[in-house]
Design a protein around this motif. Structure first.
Motif, PDB file in Angstrom:
ATOM      1  N   GLN A   5       7.678  -7.956  -4.858  1.00  0.00           N
ATOM      2  CA  GLN A   5       7.467  -6.706  -4.136  1.00  0.00           C
ATOM      3  C   GLN A   5       8.245  -6.725  -2.828  1.00  0.00           C
ATOM      4  OE1 GLN A   5       3.268  -6.072  -3.701  1.00  0.00           O
ATOM      5  NE2 GLN A   5       2.905  -6.061  -5.902  1.00  0.00           N
ATOM      6  N   GLN A  11       9.334  -4.153   0.447  1.00  0.00           N
ATOM      7  CA  GLN A  11       9.149  -2.864   1.104  1.00  0.00           C
ATOM      8  C   GLN A  11      10.035  -2.799   2.334  1.00  0.00           C
ATOM      9  OE1 GLN A  11       5.225  -1.089   1.607  1.00  0.00           O
ATOM     10  NE2 GLN A  11       4.285  -2.795   0.514  1.00  0.00           N
ATOM     11  N   TYR A  39       9.056   1.515  -1.096  1.00  0.00           N
ATOM     12  CA  TYR A  39       8.550   0.363  -1.828  1.00  0.00           C
ATOM     13  C   TYR A  39       9.469   0.196  -3.029  1.00  0.00           C
ATOM     14  CZ  TYR A  39       5.800  -2.003  -5.382  1.00  0.00           C
ATOM     15  OH  TYR A  39       5.388  -2.841  -6.389  1.00  0.00           O
ATOM     16  N   ASN A  43       6.025  -9.387  -0.420  1.00  0.00           N
ATOM     17  CA  ASN A  43       4.685  -9.853  -0.726  1.00  0.00           C
ATOM     18  C   ASN A  43       4.771 -11.345  -1.017  1.00  0.00           C
ATOM     19  OD1 ASN A  43       2.083 -10.241  -1.538  1.00  0.00           O
ATOM     20  ND2 ASN A  43       2.329  -9.276  -3.518  1.00  0.00           N
ATOM     21  N   GLY A  86      -0.482 -13.660  -2.813  1.00  0.00           N
ATOM     22  CA  GLY A  86      -1.637 -12.796  -2.637  1.00  0.00           C
ATOM     23  C   GLY A  86      -1.264 -11.462  -2.054  1.00  0.00           C
ATOM     24  N   ASN A  87      -2.076 -10.990  -1.197  1.00  0.00           N
ATOM     25  CA  ASN A  87      -1.903  -9.650  -0.664  1.00  0.00           C
ATOM     26  C   ASN A  87      -1.357  -9.689   0.756  1.00  0.00           C
ATOM     27  OD1 ASN A  87      -2.087  -6.861  -0.776  1.00  0.00           O
ATOM     28  ND2 ASN A  87      -4.092  -6.850   0.187  1.00  0.00           N
ATOM     29  N   LYS A  88      -0.369 -10.554   1.005  1.00  0.00           N
ATOM     30  CA  LYS A  88       0.161 -10.679   2.353  1.00  0.00           C
ATOM     31  C   LYS A  88       1.614 -10.255   2.393  1.00  0.00           C
ATOM     32  CE  LYS A  88      -0.864 -15.061   2.874  1.00  0.00           C
ATOM     33  NZ  LYS A  88      -1.142 -16.370   3.534  1.00  0.00           N
ATOM     34  N   LEU A  89       1.931  -9.409   3.355  1.00  0.00           N
ATOM     35  CA  LEU A  89       3.315  -9.031   3.575  1.00  0.00           C
ATOM     36  C   LEU A  89       3.919  -9.941   4.644  1.00  0.00           C
ATOM     37  CD1 LEU A  89       3.414  -5.123   3.603  1.00  0.00           C
ATOM     38  CD2 LEU A  89       4.251  -6.671   1.838  1.00  0.00           C
ATOM     39  N   TYR A 133      -5.966  -4.948   7.973  1.00  0.00           N
ATOM     40  CA  TYR A 133      -5.125  -6.077   8.384  1.00  0.00           C
ATOM     41  C   TYR A 133      -4.959  -6.076   9.901  1.00  0.00           C
ATOM     42  CZ  TYR A 133      -3.499  -5.319   3.544  1.00  0.00           C
ATOM     43  OH  TYR A 133      -3.426  -5.111   2.194  1.00  0.00           O
ATOM     44  N   TYR A 184      -2.159  -7.706  12.540  1.00  0.00           N
ATOM     45  CA  TYR A 184      -0.874  -8.380  12.691  1.00  0.00           C
ATOM     46  C   TYR A 184      -0.599  -8.608  14.173  1.00  0.00           C
ATOM     47  CZ  TYR A 184       0.644  -7.451   7.865  1.00  0.00           C
ATOM     48  OH  TYR A 184       0.773  -7.423   6.494  1.00  0.00           O
ATOM     49  N   LEU A 227       1.056 -11.699   9.988  1.00  0.00           N
ATOM     50  CA  LEU A 227      -0.336 -11.474   9.628  1.00  0.00           C
ATOM     51  C   LEU A 227      -1.257 -12.505  10.275  1.00  0.00           C
ATOM     52  CD1 LEU A 227      -2.291  -9.797   7.815  1.00  0.00           C
ATOM     53  CD2 LEU A 227      -2.009 -11.605   6.106  1.00  0.00           C
ATOM     54  N   TYR A 249      -6.925 -10.638   7.250  1.00  0.00           N
ATOM     55  CA  TYR A 249      -7.192  -9.361   6.612  1.00  0.00           C
ATOM     56  C   TYR A 249      -8.537  -9.368   5.887  1.00  0.00           C
ATOM     57  CZ  TYR A 249      -5.610 -10.339   1.726  1.00  0.00           C
ATOM     58  OH  TYR A 249      -5.463 -10.796   0.435  1.00  0.00           O
ATOM     59  N   ASP A 298      -6.030  -3.746  -3.166  1.00  0.00           N
ATOM     60  CA  ASP A 298      -5.686  -5.077  -2.687  1.00  0.00           C
ATOM     61  C   ASP A 298      -4.292  -5.515  -3.104  1.00  0.00           C
ATOM     62  OD1 ASP A 298      -7.565  -6.939  -5.225  1.00  0.00           O
ATOM     63  OD2 ASP A 298      -6.012  -5.416  -5.345  1.00  0.00           O
ATOM     64  N   SER A 299      -3.480  -4.561  -3.461  1.00  0.00           N
ATOM     65  CA  SER A 299      -2.105  -4.910  -3.792  1.00  0.00           C
ATOM     66  C   SER A 299      -1.192  -4.437  -2.685  1.00  0.00           C
ATOM     67  CB  SER A 299      -1.692  -4.236  -5.097  1.00  0.00           C
ATOM     68  OG  SER A 299      -0.291  -4.290  -5.249  1.00  0.00           O
ATOM     69  N   SER A 300      -0.244  -5.264  -2.325  1.00  0.00           N
ATOM     70  CA  SER A 300       0.667  -4.823  -1.269  1.00  0.00           C
ATOM     71  C   SER A 300       1.599  -3.740  -1.765  1.00  0.00           C
ATOM     72  CB  SER A 300       1.448  -6.001  -0.705  1.00  0.00           C
ATOM     73  OG  SER A 300       2.332  -6.507  -1.678  1.00  0.00           O
ATOM     74  N   ALA A 301       1.489  -3.377  -3.041  1.00  0.00           N
ATOM     75  CA  ALA A 301       2.236  -2.221  -3.518  1.00  0.00           C
ATOM     76  C   ALA A 301       1.661  -0.940  -2.945  1.00  0.00           C
ATOM     77  CB  ALA A 301       2.205  -2.153  -5.043  1.00  0.00           C
ATOM     78  N   LEU A 310       0.907   0.554   3.252  1.00  0.00           N
ATOM     79  CA  LEU A 310       0.153   0.208   4.447  1.00  0.00           C
ATOM     80  C   LEU A 310       0.350   1.280   5.497  1.00  0.00           C
ATOM     81  CD1 LEU A 310       0.664  -3.586   5.236  1.00  0.00           C
ATOM     82  CD2 LEU A 310      -1.235  -2.460   4.119  1.00  0.00           C
TER      83      LEU A 310
END
Lengths: 108, 115
Positions: A31, A33, A48, A90, A93-96, B33, B35, B45, B48, B98-101, B104
């Protein structure tokens, strides 16, 4: 180690010129962005793009995941495009994880 | 639709002082989140939440930083004894899922200066 590298660090454009911003990452991700941040302003998600080519207005992003890179093309730049463009991936997990960004200045 | 709201907008402290930052996410967003963005760097980060639960706080300096989201809505980030190295903008973001897709949405941030 910076996991997300962006180039160039800064860029000056004449209004109407095109620009290509690069992002490379040292870890696998699925992923990518692109975000935009005006000085003192909030971060705004632009695109994205997990793979292939995605377009939004004058912005086009191309991501080649297996080569661990993504690019953002700005066409016909405008003064209001000035700001910092950040690439984020990404990572676990769910961290950018963000790069440092490319500062763009568009002059009239 | 109201965006992510943060306060205060600015904070200036002496080393050793405490400070709290407050965040109100977009209504209905279950993931929040925090940051830290030092000057001329990308956001990093800290922690979160999904609802009221901490999902990842591995990058939060636990000796001085704490974060809570007691009812799964608003959140507070606190620095107990600030250091000059904490000088940065603190950003709150929220998303649904919970997906970074998921996109944000960021707040305007709190710019902290520690003298």
């Amino acid at each position: 180690e910076q996991q997300v590298q962006q180039s160039p660090a800064s860029l000056v454009l004449q209004e109407g010129e095109n620009a290509e911003l690069q992002c490379s990452f040292s870890i696998f991700t699925n992923q990518v962005q692109w975000f935009y941040q005006r000085p003192g302003g909030r971060l705004v998600s632009l695109l994205y793009n997990p793979s292939g080519t995605k377009q939004s207005g004058r912005l086009t992003s191309t991501t080649v995941i297996k080569e661990r890179r993504s690019s953002l093309h700005i066409s016909s730049s405008q003064i209001t495009d000035s700001g910092t463009y950040l690439c984020a991936i990404n990572s676990a997990g769910n961290k950018l994880t963000f790069g440092i960004g490319t500062r763009v200045l568009v002059r009239p | 639709e109201a965006g992510v709201t943060q306060s205060p907008r600015y904070a200036v402290l002496q080393e050793g002082q405490a400070v709290s930052f407050w965040c109100d996410p977009i209504s209905g967003h279950d993931t929040l989140y925090w940051y830290q963005q030092p000057r001329d760097q990308g956001p990093q980060l800290l922690v979160y939440f999904r609802d009221e639960a901490v999902i990842d706080n591995s990058q939060l300096p636990s000796d001085r930083f704490s974060a809570v989201r007691p009812k799964g809505t608003n959140s507070t980030l606190k620095i107990q004894s600030a250091k000059q190295g904490d000088t940065a903008t603190y950003l709150c973001a929220s998303s649904f899922g919970d997906s970074s897709a998921e996109t944000l949405y960021f707040g305007s941030g709190t710019r902290l200066t520690v003298l």
